[in-house]
Scaffold this motif. Structure first.
Motif, PDB file in Angstrom:
ATOM      1  N   MET A 548      -4.256   2.930  -4.658  1.00 26.36           N
ATOM      2  CA  MET A 548      -4.474   1.497  -4.832  1.00 26.36           C
ATOM      3  C   MET A 548      -4.668   0.822  -3.472  1.00 26.36           C
ATOM      4  N   THR A 549      -5.423  -0.278  -3.465  1.00 28.65           N
ATOM      5  CA  THR A 549      -5.557  -1.057  -2.229  1.00 28.65           C
ATOM      6  C   THR A 549      -5.154  -2.510  -2.490  1.00 28.65           C
ATOM      7  N   THR A 550      -4.845  -3.203  -1.392  1.00 28.86           N
ATOM      8  CA  THR A 550      -4.550  -4.631  -1.473  1.00 28.86           C
ATOM      9  C   THR A 550      -5.383  -5.360  -0.431  1.00 28.86           C
ATOM     10  N   ILE A 551      -5.878  -6.509  -0.820  1.00 22.05           N
ATOM     11  CA  ILE A 551      -6.515  -7.432   0.129  1.00 22.05           C
ATOM     12  C   ILE A 551      -6.420  -8.810  -0.503  1.00 22.05           C
ATOM     13  N   ARG A 552      -6.381  -9.876   0.302  1.00 20.59           N
ATOM     14  CA  ARG A 552      -6.247 -11.215  -0.271  1.00 20.59           C
ATOM     15  C   ARG A 552      -7.377 -11.504  -1.251  1.00 20.59           C
ATOM     16  N   LYS A 568       5.572  10.509 -14.311  1.00 23.45           N
ATOM     17  CA  LYS A 568       6.098  10.126 -12.999  1.00 23.45           C
ATOM     18  C   LYS A 568       4.911   9.540 -12.235  1.00 23.45           C
ATOM     19  N   VAL A 569       4.948   8.232 -12.032  1.00 18.82           N
ATOM     20  CA  VAL A 569       3.776   7.535 -11.506  1.00 18.82           C
ATOM     21  C   VAL A 569       3.996   7.158 -10.031  1.00 18.82           C
ATOM     22  N   TYR A 570       3.142   7.661  -9.173  1.00 18.29           N
ATOM     23  CA  TYR A 570       3.210   7.322  -7.739  1.00 18.29           C
ATOM     24  C   TYR A 570       2.217   6.209  -7.459  1.00 18.29           C
ATOM     25  N   PHE A 571       2.691   5.110  -6.952  1.00 18.16           N
ATOM     26  CA  PHE A 571       1.801   4.052  -6.456  1.00 18.16           C
ATOM     27  C   PHE A 571       1.613   4.281  -4.953  1.00 18.16           C
ATOM     28  N   HIS A 572       0.440   4.776  -4.568  1.00 21.41           N
ATOM     29  CA  HIS A 572       0.120   4.933  -3.138  1.00 21.41           C
ATOM     30  C   HIS A 572      -0.712   3.720  -2.741  1.00 21.41           C
ATOM     31  N   VAL A 573      -0.099   2.774  -2.072  1.00 21.80           N
ATOM     32  CA  VAL A 573      -0.772   1.493  -1.862  1.00 21.80           C
ATOM     33  C   VAL A 573      -1.145   1.319  -0.385  1.00 21.80           C
ATOM     34  N   THR A 574      -2.438   1.097  -0.150  1.00 24.33           N
ATOM     35  CA  THR A 574      -2.910   0.867   1.223  1.00 24.33           C
ATOM     36  C   THR A 574      -3.281  -0.599   1.375  1.00 24.33           C
ATOM     37  N   ASN A 575      -2.761  -1.224   2.416  1.00 24.42           N
ATOM     38  CA  ASN A 575      -3.113  -2.611   2.717  1.00 24.42           C
ATOM     39  C   ASN A 575      -4.353  -2.614   3.603  1.00 24.42           C
ATOM     40  N   LEU A 576      -5.482  -3.096   3.058  1.00 22.36           N
ATOM     41  CA  LEU A 576      -6.758  -3.055   3.793  1.00 22.36           C
ATOM     42  C   LEU A 576      -6.881  -4.156   4.847  1.00 22.36           C
ATOM     43  N   GLU A 577      -5.949  -5.087   4.872  1.00 26.60           N
ATOM     44  CA  GLU A 577      -6.044  -6.200   5.825  1.00 26.60           C
ATOM     45  C   GLU A 577      -6.058  -5.671   7.263  1.00 26.60           C
ATOM     46  N   VAL A 582      -0.348 -10.341   7.959  1.00 23.93           N
ATOM     47  CA  VAL A 582      -0.718 -10.401   6.544  1.00 23.93           C
ATOM     48  C   VAL A 582      -0.257  -9.135   5.801  1.00 23.93           C
ATOM     49  N   PRO A 583       1.057  -8.961   5.657  1.00 22.68           N
ATOM     50  CA  PRO A 583       1.497  -7.868   4.795  1.00 22.68           C
ATOM     51  C   PRO A 583       1.288  -8.252   3.334  1.00 22.68           C
ATOM     52  N   HIS A 584       1.169  -7.262   2.458  1.00 23.83           N
ATOM     53  CA  HIS A 584       1.267  -7.487   1.025  1.00 23.83           C
ATOM     54  C   HIS A 584       2.462  -6.706   0.520  1.00 23.83           C
ATOM     55  N   GLY A 585       3.019  -7.196  -0.573  1.00 19.17           N
ATOM     56  CA  GLY A 585       4.099  -6.463  -1.209  1.00 19.17           C
ATOM     57  C   GLY A 585       3.643  -6.012  -2.576  1.00 19.17           C
ATOM     58  N   SER A 594      12.910  -0.046  -4.718  1.00 15.98           N
ATOM     59  CA  SER A 594      12.667  -1.409  -4.248  1.00 15.98           C
ATOM     60  C   SER A 594      11.182  -1.704  -4.311  1.00 15.98           C
ATOM     61  N   GLU A 595      10.816  -2.911  -3.925  1.00 14.35           N
ATOM     62  CA  GLU A 595       9.404  -3.246  -3.737  1.00 14.35           C
ATOM     63  C   GLU A 595       8.901  -2.547  -2.482  1.00 14.35           C
ATOM     64  N   LEU A 596       7.616  -2.685  -2.222  1.00 10.83           N
ATOM     65  CA  LEU A 596       7.074  -2.215  -0.948  1.00 10.83           C
ATOM     66  C   LEU A 596       6.688  -3.438  -0.136  1.00 10.83           C
ATOM     67  N   LEU A 597       6.700  -3.294   1.158  1.00  9.63           N
ATOM     68  CA  LEU A 597       6.195  -4.348   2.031  1.00  9.63           C
ATOM     69  C   LEU A 597       5.276  -3.631   3.021  1.00  9.63           C
ATOM     70  N   ILE A 598       3.976  -3.796   2.814  1.00 10.15           N
ATOM     71  CA  ILE A 598       3.010  -2.933   3.481  1.00 10.15           C
ATOM     72  C   ILE A 598       2.279  -3.714   4.573  1.00 10.15           C
ATOM     73  N   MET A 599       2.366  -3.216   5.785  1.00 13.60           N
ATOM     74  CA  MET A 599       1.740  -3.890   6.915  1.00 13.60           C
ATOM     75  C   MET A 599       0.230  -3.632   6.897  1.00 13.60           C
ATOM     76  N   PRO A 600      -0.555  -4.518   7.547  1.00 11.54           N
ATOM     77  CA  PRO A 600      -2.005  -4.320   7.603  1.00 11.54           C
ATOM     78  C   PRO A 600      -2.360  -2.916   8.133  1.00 11.54           C
ATOM     79  N   GLY A 601      -3.157  -2.195   7.356  1.00  8.70           N
ATOM     80  CA  GLY A 601      -3.605  -0.868   7.774  1.00  8.70           C
ATOM     81  C   GLY A 601      -2.684   0.264   7.360  1.00  8.70           C
TER      82      GLY A 601
END
Ligand code: RUQ
Ligand code: CUA
Length: 653
Positions: A548-552, A568-577, A582-585, A594-601
């Motif tokens: 998965m990716t995140t961007i605004r 068993k579901v793995y969410f591999h989330v990349t922040n494209l910012e 601009v982190p996304h959670g 817990s939640e994730l807090l993913i830094m840009p890149g």
């Protein structure tokens, strides 16, 4: 004439009286005084603090970052404890950081941070900090303000005389507070004496990468090794440790470990140790300990299991260790910036005793010994004594230096900081602390070049300093201006956890190197997704991986179907910012992590094991744009054995 005289005297007295009462009144509501103090700690909106202070969290297991002089809290860096706010120790990438030979340990007791040095000066590259309970040393990068390495210390229990660095960060050291059977084995506790051992560990630090490697351990007699400090400048090459319980008692230590008039400062010649290692004068002991490293390229940590450690036996290796007698169960062991003075604070002594490095070297040369303990020569107290600060207070703990020839010692019992002069040993000033001060810190105060502007006292008891918050009140730090002859208390502020020591550094040695983003094209995470067109969902038996990716302001994909109960579901989330700040959670209903807090890149992963069929939303936890509330998606969960096909989409495409 006489009457006039009386009259004038009376008026003067009245004036004086009104001045006094005016002063007291001012003192009471602290009008002029506090506005003057406020100015000295005030950092105007938009302006930055002059110093960083890295304050240990004690039983929080973390390290918090404050600004001085404002006392503002910037960040709590998770080190030895899981942190739901940042996902540390919960996400798949950082879980290995908390691996130990005792299994996954989600909590720690962090004590003494120390900043890396070059030529005895703070260089602002890393902070090292020890964990007391499950013996470990961590390294924090001052580029990312993240924990990047944790190494476990074998043969150790109560890793307290740790984690100080030598003049060029050649070594960071760790020492055992509790002696234990080495190797650990089943034996009667009352056979402690002569059988338990205290390991002093030397970890080599790679000068480029900062990576630690346990080079060797010195297997000492079964005393308690409480605090330590490296030699500086002229005494570079030595390490000094306070000891207590040289009585080697195993029960009711408050009585039995206070029998002797003097315990020891152990002086360890680590350059000699290096020679012995080179000459092969060590034994190799089988052991097992974790070495955890986090990579900024894979954004993941890995654990390597180490199986051996080199052991040096000081009773057989002349010149490696000497004992200097030191009164009454000393705690703090501090070395002044010149490297000449070794200050020992006998907790039960009324005095602060200072030993001389050059006298110690002379005494060793002349072989003036006063017996030995387990084959380790004991020097004569009078031969190494530099001076005594006579009755400065009660319960001395720790000492720091301002680089101008002054030392500052904390007194736990009499709740004060006392300033005294190196060389003359006279007390120059004393100021109360509120209350029961433990450690103190002057930025660079344990290096060859302190920045003697502020002193931070860290107090154990707070009581009435702040608004009450139930039975547990926050610990407090107090800031003193030490630029004048007299110390001035200018601020107090609450701390996270219970600090034991802190490390301060001018902001301009750190801030310019602080990382803003991670380059997306340098992301080597094995499950990274570098563009939206590469997003996908892959099933392999019961394991489903969502790339998965995140961007605004959206997730890609944001609709997923074909997930089943029992998967068993793995969410591999990349922040494209690729923008600063601009982190996304991401959080998922029903996920037991817990939640994730993913830094840009960056790429991060959490695991979700859906237990109920239905359509379940996920959303961004970090307010990232005006459309943050729109940053959400759904996962459809079907019953076990259903044949709803695996499907993923964004905007129904
Ligand atoms: S030690 S005061 Cu780790 Cu003194 Cu805490
Ligand atoms: Cu992304 Cu809020």
């Amino acid at each position: 004439m006489k009457q006039t005289k009386y009259f004038i005297t009376a008026v003067l007295a009245l004036v004086a009286l009104s001045f006094t009462s005016c002063d007291t009144a001012k003192d009471k509501n602290k009008g002029a005084l506090s506005s003057n103090l406020a100015e000295r700690t005030f950092v105007a909106p938009g302006e930055h603090d002059e110093f960083y202070a890295f304050i240990s969290g004690g039983f929080s297991g973390q390290l918090s970052v404050y600004g001085l002089p404002s006392g503002r809290l910037f960040k709590v860096i998770p080190v030895f404890s899981q942190d739901g706010e940042k996902g540390y120790g919960y996400n798949e990438e950082t879980k290995p950081m908390l691996n130990t030979s005792y299994g996954f340990v989600p909590w720690g007791d962090s004590h003494h941070p120390d900043i890396s040095q070059t030529n005895g000066k703070l260089d602002g590259r890393w902070v090292f900090i020890n964990e007391n309970n499950t013996p470990r040393i961590a390294r924090i990068s001052l580029e990312t303000f993240e924990t990047v390495e944790i190494i476990e210390i074998p043969n150790t229990a109560g890793n307290h005389s740790s984690s100080y660095v030598t003049d060029n960060t050649e070594y960071v050291i760790a020492g055992t507070r509790f002696s234990v059977p080495v190797p650990q084995r089943d034996m009667p506790i009352n056979e402690y004496k002569g059988n338990f051992k205290g390991a002093l560990s030397f970890l080599k630090v790679d000068s480029e990468s900062g990576e630690m490697d346990l080079s060797f351990q010195i297997m000492m007699p079964g005393f308690n090794y409480d605090k330590a400090h490296p030699g500086r400048g002229k005494s570079d090459g030595w390490f000094f440790y306070t000891t207590y319980n040289t009585e080697e008692s195993h029960t009711l230590l408050e009585v039995n470990a206070s029998q002797r008039d003097k315990d020891f400062i152990a002086a360890v010649n680590w350059k000699k140790a290096e020679e012995y290692i080179k000459a092969g004068k060590f034994e190799t002991m089988k052991t097992n300990y974790a070495h955890n490293i986090y990579s900024d390229e894979t954004h993941s940590a890995t654990t390597t299991w180490k199986k051996e450690v080199k052991i040096l036996d000081p009773s057989k290796l002349p010149g490696l260790v000497y004992f200097m007698p030191m009164p009454k169960s000393p705690h703090g062991c501090d070395v002044d910036p010149s490297g000449e003075y070794i200050v020992g604070s006998g907790k039960l002594s009324a005095n602060v005793t200072v030993h001389s490095f050059s006298k110690m070297i002379d005494a060793i040369k002349n072989e003036k010994f006063d017996g030995e303990a387990y084959g380790i020569p004991i020097l004569k107290f009078e031969d190494v004594l530099a001076g005594i600060v006579v009755q400065p207070g009660l319960g001395p703990l720790h000492t720091e230096f301002d680089g101008k020839g002054n030392a500052y010692t904390t007194f736990f019992i009499s709740s004060e900081v006392v300033k005294w002069k190196l060389g003359t040993w006279e007390v120059l000033d004393r100021k109360p602390t509120y209350y029961s001060v433990g450690h103190l810190m002057i930025p660079g105060g344990n290096s060859r070049a302190p920045f003697g502007k502020y002193l931070l006292a860290m107090n154990k008891i707070t009581k009435d300093r702040y608004l009450p918050t139930g039975p547990e009140v926050s610990q407090s730090a107090q800031l003193y201006d030490i630029t004048g002859d007299k110390m001035e208390l200018i601020l107090d502020f609450p701390t996270v956890g219970e600090p034991h020591y802190a490390a301060g550094i001018p902001a301009d040695l750190v801030a310019p190197n602080s990382r803003k983003i991670f380059e997306l094209e340098e992301n080597k995470h094995p499950h990274a997704t570098l563009s939206e067109k590469d997003t996908k969902v892959v099933r392999d038996g019961n394991t489903v991986r969502i790339y998965m990716t995140t961007i605004r302001s959206h997730f890609a994909p944001d609709n997923i179907e074909g997930i089943k109960v029992g998967d068993k579901v793995y969410f591999h989330v990349t922040n494209l910012e690729q923008d600063y700040d601009v982190p996304h959670g991401i959080s998922m209903i029903g996920a037991n992590t817990s939640e994730l807090l993913i830094m840009p890149g960056q790429t991060e992963t959490f695991v979700w094991e859906p237990k109920k069929e239905g359509v379940w939303p996920f959303y961004c936890t970090d307010f990232c744009s005006a459309l943050h509330q729109e940053m959400q998606g759904y996962v459809r969960v079907s019953p076990k054995g259903s044949n709803v096909p695996l499907k993923w989409s964004l905007d129904d495409e």
